[in-house]
Design a protein around this motif. Structure first.
Motif, short mmCIF file in Angstrom:
data_model
loop_
_atom_site.label_atom_id
_atom_site.label_comp_id
_atom_site.label_asym_id
_atom_site.label_seq_id
_atom_site.Cartn_x
_atom_site.Cartn_y
_atom_site.Cartn_z
N GLY A 75 -14.48 12.12 18.81
CA GLY A 75 -13.44 12.36 17.83
C GLY A 75 -12.15 12.85 18.46
N LYS A 76 -11.58 13.92 17.88
CA LYS A 76 -10.31 14.44 18.36
C LYS A 76 -10.42 15.04 19.76
N HIS A 77 -11.63 15.40 20.18
CA HIS A 77 -11.80 15.99 21.51
C HIS A 77 -11.61 14.95 22.61
N TRP A 78 -11.78 13.67 22.26
CA TRP A 78 -11.63 12.61 23.27
C TRP A 78 -10.20 12.59 23.81
N GLN A 79 -9.21 12.66 22.93
CA GLN A 79 -7.82 12.61 23.38
C GLN A 79 -7.47 13.84 24.20
N LYS A 80 -8.01 15.00 23.83
CA LYS A 80 -7.76 16.21 24.61
C LYS A 80 -8.30 16.07 26.02
N LEU A 81 -9.50 15.49 26.13
CA LEU A 81 -10.07 15.27 27.46
C LEU A 81 -9.23 14.30 28.26
N HIS A 82 -8.81 13.21 27.61
CA HIS A 82 -8.09 12.17 28.35
C HIS A 82 -6.65 12.56 28.68
N ASN A 83 -6.15 13.63 28.08
CA ASN A 83 -4.86 14.16 28.50
C ASN A 83 -4.91 14.75 29.91
N TRP A 84 -6.12 15.02 30.39
CA TRP A 84 -6.27 15.53 31.75
C TRP A 84 -5.86 14.50 32.80
N VAL A 85 -5.68 13.25 32.39
CA VAL A 85 -5.23 12.23 33.34
C VAL A 85 -3.90 12.62 33.96
N TYR A 86 -3.08 13.37 33.23
CA TYR A 86 -1.78 13.77 33.76
C TYR A 86 -1.94 14.75 34.92
N LEU A 87 -2.91 15.64 34.81
CA LEU A 87 -3.17 16.55 35.91
C LEU A 87 -3.71 15.78 37.12
N ALA A 88 -4.62 14.83 36.88
CA ALA A 88 -5.15 14.01 37.97
C ALA A 88 -4.04 13.23 38.65
N THR A 89 -3.11 12.70 37.85
CA THR A 89 -1.99 11.94 38.40
C THR A 89 -1.08 12.82 39.23
N LEU A 90 -0.92 14.05 38.84
CA LEU A 90 -0.07 14.97 39.60
C LEU A 90 -0.75 15.40 40.90
N LEU A 91 -2.05 15.60 40.87
CA LEU A 91 -2.77 16.08 42.05
C LEU A 91 -2.97 14.99 43.10
N ALA A 92 -3.09 13.74 42.66
CA ALA A 92 -3.40 12.66 43.60
C ALA A 92 -2.35 12.50 44.71
N PRO A 93 -1.05 12.41 44.40
CA PRO A 93 -0.07 12.31 45.48
C PRO A 93 0.05 13.58 46.31
N ILE A 94 -0.27 14.74 45.72
CA ILE A 94 -0.29 15.99 46.49
C ILE A 94 -1.42 15.92 47.53
N HIS A 95 -2.56 15.42 47.12
CA HIS A 95 -3.68 15.17 48.04
C HIS A 95 -3.24 14.24 49.17
N TYR A 96 -2.49 13.22 48.82
CA TYR A 96 -2.03 12.23 49.80
C TYR A 96 -1.10 12.87 50.83
N ILE A 97 -0.10 13.60 50.36
CA ILE A 97 0.89 14.15 51.28
C ILE A 97 0.27 15.24 52.17
N TRP A 98 -0.71 15.96 51.67
CA TRP A 98 -1.39 16.98 52.48
C TRP A 98 -2.33 16.35 53.51
N SER A 99 -2.79 15.14 53.24
CA SER A 99 -3.79 14.52 54.11
C SER A 99 -3.20 13.82 55.32
N VAL A 100 -1.89 13.55 55.31
CA VAL A 100 -1.27 12.83 56.43
C VAL A 100 -0.62 13.82 57.38
N LYS A 101 -0.64 13.46 58.66
CA LYS A 101 -0.06 14.32 59.68
C LYS A 101 1.35 13.87 60.05
N SER A 102 1.68 12.65 59.75
CA SER A 102 3.01 12.11 60.04
C SER A 102 3.32 11.02 59.02
N GLY A 103 4.56 10.54 59.05
CA GLY A 103 4.94 9.49 58.11
C GLY A 103 4.93 9.97 56.68
#
Length: 217
Positions: free
Chosen positions: A153-181
């Motif tokens: 029900g209404k809890h589904w949309q609340k859960l799927h709003n977490w995609v924004y946090l995942a989207t924010l964390l993913a490029p942070i993970h990327y930039i922390w994982s590289v040593k150059s470039g």
């Protein structure tokens, strides 16, 4: 069937066009999977194949995640509500690439040493961030079916709003994982912030903190 556009930027999509758009998504995704296999088998992943596979699958997951986030703004811009029907498919492909990314790390870097996996996630901030993002994608993939959506029900949309946090964390993970470039990871962060900025009100609602004191004008 040609696209029917009006001067109000309206895209009148048909179910047939949605079908062929999904076919295109499947086709492009499978082409990239085939490229991954080919480059791996022919030594095309560079001097460090393990790192090459990790970067390939990680960037594929991030690219697909950003495309998923782009669907709703495009649907709103072109007034093409049926366009959102491809969002779930893109999201599942995003999780598919994320699974390959994690599997490659666990299998090729750590040789399935699960205790070491946990130690690495806890001790390395970029892995911690990546693990949080991956876990969110897992939850979204598991609950993406219409049956689960109805039951939640209404809890589904609340859960799927977490995609924004995942989207924010993913490029942070990327930039922390590289040593150059760092140029490419920074570009990804800029693109991510731009996409989140298009839907900042929903993004704020999706943050896992209380934001009642914030007034979005």
């Amino acid at each position: 069937m040609p696209l029917q556009m009006t001067t109000q930027w309206r895209w009148k999509m048909t179910p047939r066009q949605v079908f062929w758009l999904k076919v295109l998504i499947h086709s492009v995704s499978l082409i990239f999977v085939a490229q991954l296999v080919y480059l791996t088998l022919t030594g095309g992943m560079g001097a460090d194949p393990v790192q090459g596979i990790s970067h390939y699958t990680g960037k594929a997951a991030l690219n697909t995640l950003l495309l998923t986030l782009l669907v709703s703004p495009l649907a709103k811009l072109f007034k093409a509500g049926m366009l959102v029907r491809v969002r779930r498919l893109l999201g599942l492909y995003c999780f598919f690439w994320a699974v390959l990314h994690l599997t490659g790390y666990v299998a090729l870097d750590l040789n399935f040493n699960w205790s070491l996996v946990l130690d690495e996630i806890v001790s390395r901030p970029y892995l911690t961030v990546g693990a949080v993002s991956w876990t969110i994608l897992l939850a979204l993939a598991v609950t993406s079916t219409q049956g689960i959506q109805r039951r939640m029900g209404k809890h589904w949309q609340k859960l799927h709003n977490w995609v924004y946090l995942a989207t924010l964390l993913a490029p942070i993970h990327y930039i922390w994982s590289v040593k150059s470039g760092l140029v490419e990871p920074v570009i990804y962060i800029i693109i991510t912030l731009g996409l989140l900025g298009l839907r900042y009100k929903t993004f704020l609602k999706g943050l896992p903190v209380k934001l009642n004191a914030i007034r979005v004008k």
